[in-house]
Design a protein around this motif. Structure first.
Motif, mmCIF file in Angstrom:
data_model
loop_
_atom_site.group_PDB
_atom_site.id
_atom_site.type_symbol
_atom_site.label_atom_id
_atom_site.label_comp_id
_atom_site.label_asym_id
_atom_site.label_seq_id
_atom_site.Cartn_x
_atom_site.Cartn_y
_atom_site.Cartn_z
ATOM 1 N N UNK A 15 0.859 -1.175 0.000
ATOM 2 C CA UNK A 15 0.000 0.000 0.000
ATOM 3 C C UNK A 15 0.904 1.236 0.000
ATOM 4 N N UNK A 16 0.552 2.226 -0.788
ATOM 5 C CA UNK A 16 1.352 3.450 -0.880
ATOM 6 C C UNK A 16 0.440 4.641 -0.629
ATOM 7 N N UNK A 17 0.910 5.550 0.221
ATOM 8 C CA UNK A 17 0.171 6.777 0.519
ATOM 9 C C UNK A 17 1.005 7.962 0.031
ATOM 10 N N UNK A 18 0.397 8.785 -0.822
ATOM 11 C CA UNK A 18 1.031 10.021 -1.286
ATOM 12 C C UNK A 18 0.305 11.172 -0.611
ATOM 13 N N UNK A 19 1.001 11.869 0.287
ATOM 14 C CA UNK A 19 0.446 13.030 0.979
ATOM 15 C C UNK A 19 0.822 14.279 0.188
ATOM 16 N N UNK A 20 -0.192 14.998 -0.254
ATOM 17 C CA UNK A 20 0.012 16.130 -1.161
ATOM 18 C C UNK A 20 -0.631 17.392 -0.597
ATOM 19 N N UNK B 74 4.586 7.265 1.669
ATOM 20 C CA UNK B 74 4.809 6.174 2.620
ATOM 21 C C UNK B 74 4.518 4.860 1.927
ATOM 22 N N UNK B 75 5.359 3.879 2.158
ATOM 23 C CA UNK B 75 5.155 2.529 1.633
ATOM 24 C C UNK B 75 4.831 1.637 2.826
ATOM 25 N N UNK B 76 3.654 1.015 2.774
ATOM 26 C CA UNK B 76 3.153 0.226 3.890
ATOM 27 C C UNK B 76 3.129 -1.249 3.491
ATOM 28 N N UNK B 77 3.819 -2.072 4.294
ATOM 29 C CA UNK B 77 3.816 -3.532 4.117
ATOM 30 C C UNK B 77 3.725 -4.158 5.504
ATOM 31 N N UNK B 78 2.974 -5.235 5.593
ATOM 32 C CA UNK B 78 2.833 -5.959 6.857
ATOM 33 C C UNK B 78 2.432 -5.042 8.008
ATOM 34 N N UNK B 79 1.586 -4.057 7.694
ATOM 35 C CA UNK B 79 1.025 -3.188 8.713
ATOM 36 C C UNK B 79 1.896 -2.036 9.164
ATOM 37 N N UNK B 80 3.098 -1.900 8.622
ATOM 38 C CA UNK B 80 4.005 -0.831 9.045
ATOM 39 C C UNK B 80 4.598 -0.114 7.830
#
Length: 129
Positions: free
Chosen positions: A43-48, A104-110
């Motif tokens: 999961x990737x989050x881009x904060x803009x 942010x790159x999210x893997x395995x909950x972190x």
């Protein structure tokens, strides 16, 4: 030919706009779902920041260089001006101090990686798929 045309090209053809498979991130309840989904898919989050020229420039570069598909990862877009509370919860939940723009790159909950400003485009997302 003018200096400007040499630097930026002289094509009068409009550039085709690249559309990414963004998922709007606008509620804090989505963060638990992102953590859960990250157990099986990156999961990737881009904060803009929609008010920041640097954020817009970095986002445009990110979009231009993006070469993954919806099958590779889920890509979330957070308008942190409109959803400040969500932005705050992202930092708290994933233990990453807020910056803008930020990825942010999210893997395995972190959060397994994160970057801000120009370093966003230095991340090789393919390594996290």
């Amino acid at each position: 030919m003018s200096f400007i045309k040499k630097m930026f090209g002289s094509s009068s053809e409009p550039k085709e706009e690249k559309i990414l498979p963004w998922i709007a991130l606008n509620t804090t309840s989505q963060l638990d779902a992102i953590a859960s989904k990250s157990l099986t898919k990156t999961q990737v989050i881009f904060k803009h920041s929609t008010r920041c020229g640097i954020s817009r420039m970095v986002m445009n570069q990110f979009v231009d260089g993006y070469d993954l598909t919806e099958n590779d990862l889920d890509l979330y877009y957070l308008d942190l001006i409109s959803y400040r509370d969500v932005s705050h919860h992202v930092g708290t939940q994933f233990q990453v101090m807020h910056e803008s723009p930020q990825l942010l790159i999210i893997k395995n909950g972190v959060s397994v990686a994160h970057a801000s400003h120009g370093q966003i485009n230095d991340l090789d997302l393919g390594k996290f798929v």
